[in-house]
Design a protein around this motif. Structure first.
Motif, PDB file in Angstrom:
ATOM      1  N   ARG A 101       0.829  -1.206   0.000  1.00 49.93           N
ATOM      2  CA  ARG A 101       0.000   0.000   0.000  1.00 49.93           C
ATOM      3  C   ARG A 101       0.865   1.257   0.000  1.00 49.93           C
ATOM      4  N   LEU A 102       1.944   1.228   0.754  1.00 51.98           N
ATOM      5  CA  LEU A 102       2.859   2.371   0.782  1.00 51.98           C
ATOM      6  C   LEU A 102       3.545   2.536  -0.567  1.00 51.98           C
ATOM      7  N   ALA A 103       3.909   1.428  -1.213  1.00 53.41           N
ATOM      8  CA  ALA A 103       4.521   1.502  -2.542  1.00 53.41           C
ATOM      9  C   ALA A 103       3.549   2.106  -3.548  1.00 53.41           C
ATOM     10  N   ALA A 104       2.277   1.749  -3.463  1.00 49.53           N
ATOM     11  CA  ALA A 104       1.273   2.330  -4.364  1.00 49.53           C
ATOM     12  C   ALA A 104       1.168   3.837  -4.150  1.00 49.53           C
ATOM     13  N   GLN A 105       1.179   4.268  -2.901  1.00 49.06           N
ATOM     14  CA  GLN A 105       1.071   5.696  -2.600  1.00 49.06           C
ATOM     15  C   GLN A 105       2.275   6.456  -3.132  1.00 49.06           C
ATOM     16  N   ILE A 106       3.477   5.934  -2.898  1.00 48.55           N
ATOM     17  CA  ILE A 106       4.686   6.623  -3.345  1.00 48.55           C
ATOM     18  C   ILE A 106       4.770   6.644  -4.870  1.00 48.55           C
ATOM     19  N   THR A 107       4.394   5.553  -5.509  1.00 47.05           N
ATOM     20  CA  THR A 107       4.413   5.510  -6.974  1.00 47.05           C
ATOM     21  C   THR A 107       3.428   6.508  -7.565  1.00 47.05           C
ATOM     22  N   TRP A 108       2.237   6.530  -7.022  1.00 50.48           N
ATOM     23  CA  TRP A 108       1.227   7.441  -7.550  1.00 50.48           C
ATOM     24  C   TRP A 108       1.627   8.907  -7.315  1.00 50.48           C
ATOM     25  N   ASP A 109       2.150   9.199  -6.130  1.00 52.97           N
ATOM     26  CA  ASP A 109       2.614  10.572  -5.861  1.00 52.97           C
ATOM     27  C   ASP A 109       3.721  10.952  -6.834  1.00 52.97           C
ATOM     28  N   GLY A 110       4.589   9.997  -7.176  1.00 54.05           N
ATOM     29  CA  GLY A 110       5.663  10.283  -8.128  1.00 54.05           C
ATOM     30  C   GLY A 110       5.119  10.598  -9.506  1.00 54.05           C
ATOM     31  N   VAL A 111       4.101   9.846  -9.926  1.00 55.23           N
ATOM     32  CA  VAL A 111       3.483  10.106 -11.236  1.00 55.23           C
ATOM     33  C   VAL A 111       2.862  11.501 -11.253  1.00 55.23           C
TER      34      VAL A 111
END
Length: 392
Positions: A101-111
Motif C-alpha cells: 500500500r505504501l509503494a502504491a502511494q509513493i508511486t502514484w505521488d511520483g506520477v
C-alpha cells in the motif's frame, strides 16, 4: 473519443514510468525509510540491505511493467518471490501488505509530481490512470500474499514434522542427551520436570491429535498412533488424581496412566507403563486405569501363559459351571466392595444372603477361602486372568 482518451492515459503512464525509473534510487530510499520507520517488524525481521535491494528490484520490475506488453511483465512473478522470502524471514503478512500500500502511494505521488511539473494541463487526464496504477499494485499484493501463505504452510508443516519427530524420539526411547535438549527447546518443555503419559483408545475429540491443549490446568501434548493416542503431560505440582479428573471428560474409551517420572528422558518408560496400564482394562466399558493402582493386574497381563494356568487351576470348577457368569460377577463385586455383602448385593440387585450363599459356593468349588490372605490373592489374580485373558 473514448479510444483517444485511453490512448492519452497510456501515453501519460508510459512517460511517467520512464521518468520514475530515473528516480528509482530516490523512490526506493523513501519507501524503505518510511516502511522501517512505521513498522517495527521490518526493522526486526529484515536486514536493511536486503530490504533496500528487494524494494529497489520490486519497484523497478513494477514500474517497467507499465512499459511492457502484458506477456512480458514480471511484476506478479517477482511479487510471488517476495512473498515467499518474507514468509521465510518470519515477517507478518500484515506488514507485507502495508508495504505494498505504501509503494502504491509513493508511486502514484511520483506520477503526479512528474505530470504536474511537465504538463500540468494534463493532470485531469491523469486521474483516469489512477485505477490502472492501483489495480496493478493490488494485483502484485494479492500474488505476494498467496505465495506468502503457501510458503508459510510449507514451513509450518516442516516445523510440525520436526517437532513431532523429536517427541516420537522421546516416547520411543531413541533420544540421547543432545536430542532431549533439542526436544525440550522445540516443545517448550523443561528437560527436568514431573511428567506422566496417558494412552487412550477411542478418543473423544479426534481433532486434538498432534496438538497441545490444556485440561484442568495441565498441559498435554497429543500424538496419534495407529490404534490409540498418546499424551505427554507436564504435571508441575499436580498429582495423578488431578490428571484423572482432567482427562475424564475427553475419554470415552479405555485409557492408561503411567506413574510420574522425572524428566523428558524417562518418557519412553512412562509410555510403556501407560500402555501396560491400558491393557489392564477389559475394554467393555469406558475406563481409566492408573498403573500404580493396577499392579497385580499388570503382572497378569505381562504373563499370559502363566495367567491362563492360574485361572484354570484356581477357578477351573467355577469356569466349568453352568452358573459361571453369576459366580464370577459375584466374586468380582465381593472383591470390589472389600468383602461387604450389603454393598455387593446393592450392585448385583439381590439379597445379601444370596451373596453369602454364592461366596460360600465359590469357596467350596475352588477349595479356597476369601478370609485367608493367600487364598484371597490367588482368587483375585485368577479373576483378573479370566477378565484379561478370556478363553479363545
Amino acid at each position: 473519443m473514448r479510444s483517444r482518451t485511453d490512448s492519452e492515459v497510456r501515453e501519460l503512464l508510459r512517460t511517467s514510468a520512464a521518468r520514475l525509473l530515473e528516480r528509482l534510487p530516490t523512490l526506493t530510499d523513501e519507501l524503505v525509510r518510511r516502511g522501517r520507520r512505521s513498522d517495527e517488524a521490518y526493522r526486526i525481521a529484515i536486514p536493511f540491505d536486503d530490504h533496500w535491494k528487494s524494494t529497489h528490484e520490486g519497484m523497478r520490475v513494477g514500474i517497467t511493467a507499465i512499459l511492457q506488453p502484458r506477456h512480458e511483465r514480471r511484476d506478479v512473478a517477482y511479487a510471488q518471490t517476495v512473498g515467499r522470502r518474507r514468509a521465510e524471514h518470519g515477517l507478518p503478512l500484515d506488514s507485507l501488505m502495508r508495504s505494498y500500500r505504501l509503494a502504491a502511494q509513493i508511486t502514484w505521488d511520483g506520477v503526479i509530481d512528474i505530470v504536474g511539473d511537465q504538463t500540468p494541463e494534463r493532470l485531469p487526464a491523469l486521474l483516469r490512470s489512477a485505477t490502472h496504477v492501483w489495480h496493478a499494485i493490488d494485483r502484485q499484493a494479492v500474488a505476494a500474499a498467496d505465495a506468502y501463505r503457501r510458503r508459510e504452510n510449507e514451513l509450518l508443516g516442516r516445523t510440525n514434522e520436526h517437532v513431532h519427530a523429536l517427541l516420537d524420539a522421546l516416547l520411543e526411547g531413541r533420544a540421547d542427551a543432545a536430542v532431549t535438549g533439542l526436544a525440550a527447546a522445540a516443545l517448550d518443555l523443561p528437560e527436568q520436570g514431573r511428567y506422566a503419559v496417558v494412552t487412550t483408545r477411542l478418543p473423544g475429540r479426534p481433532d486434538r491429535a498432534h496438538r497441545p491443549e490444556t485440561l484442568g490446568g495441565l498441559r498435554l501434548l497429543w500424538r496419534m498412533r495407529a490404534d490409540f493416542e498418546i499424551a505427554v503431560v507436564l504435571m508441575g505440582d499436580r498429582d495423578l488424581d488431578d490428571l484423572v479428573a482432567a482427562v475424564r471428560p475427553v475419554i470415552c474409551g479405555t485409557a492408561g496412566i503411567s506413574p510420574v517420572v522425572d524428566g523428558l528422558a524417562e518418557l519412553a518408560t512412562a509410555r510403556r507403563l501407560a500402555e501396560l496400564a491400558m491393557r489392564t482394562c477389559s475394554g467393555d466399558r469406558p475406563e481409566i486405569a492408573r498403573l500404580d493402582r493396577r499392579l497385580p493386574a499388570a503382572l497378569v497381563v505381562c504373563q499370559p501363559g502363566l495367567s491362563r494356568h492360574l485361572a484354570s487351576d484356581v477357578l477351573g470348577p467355577v469356569l466349568a459351571s453352568p452358573d459361571r457368569g453369576v459366580l464370577l460377577a459375584t466374586l468380582e463385586a465381593w472383591l470390589r466392595c472389600e468383602g461387604s455383602a450389603v454393598r455387593a448385593a446393592g450392585e448385583l440387585y439381590c439379597h445379601r444372603n444370596t451373596v453369602f450363599n454364592r461366596v460360600r459356593r465359590i469357596e467350596q468349588m475352588t477349595g479356597r477361602s476369601l478370609s485367608r490372605p493367600r487364598d484371597l490373592v490367588e482368587l483375585s489374580l485368577a479373576l483378573d486372568a479370566v477378565r484379561l485373558h478370556p478363553e479363545p
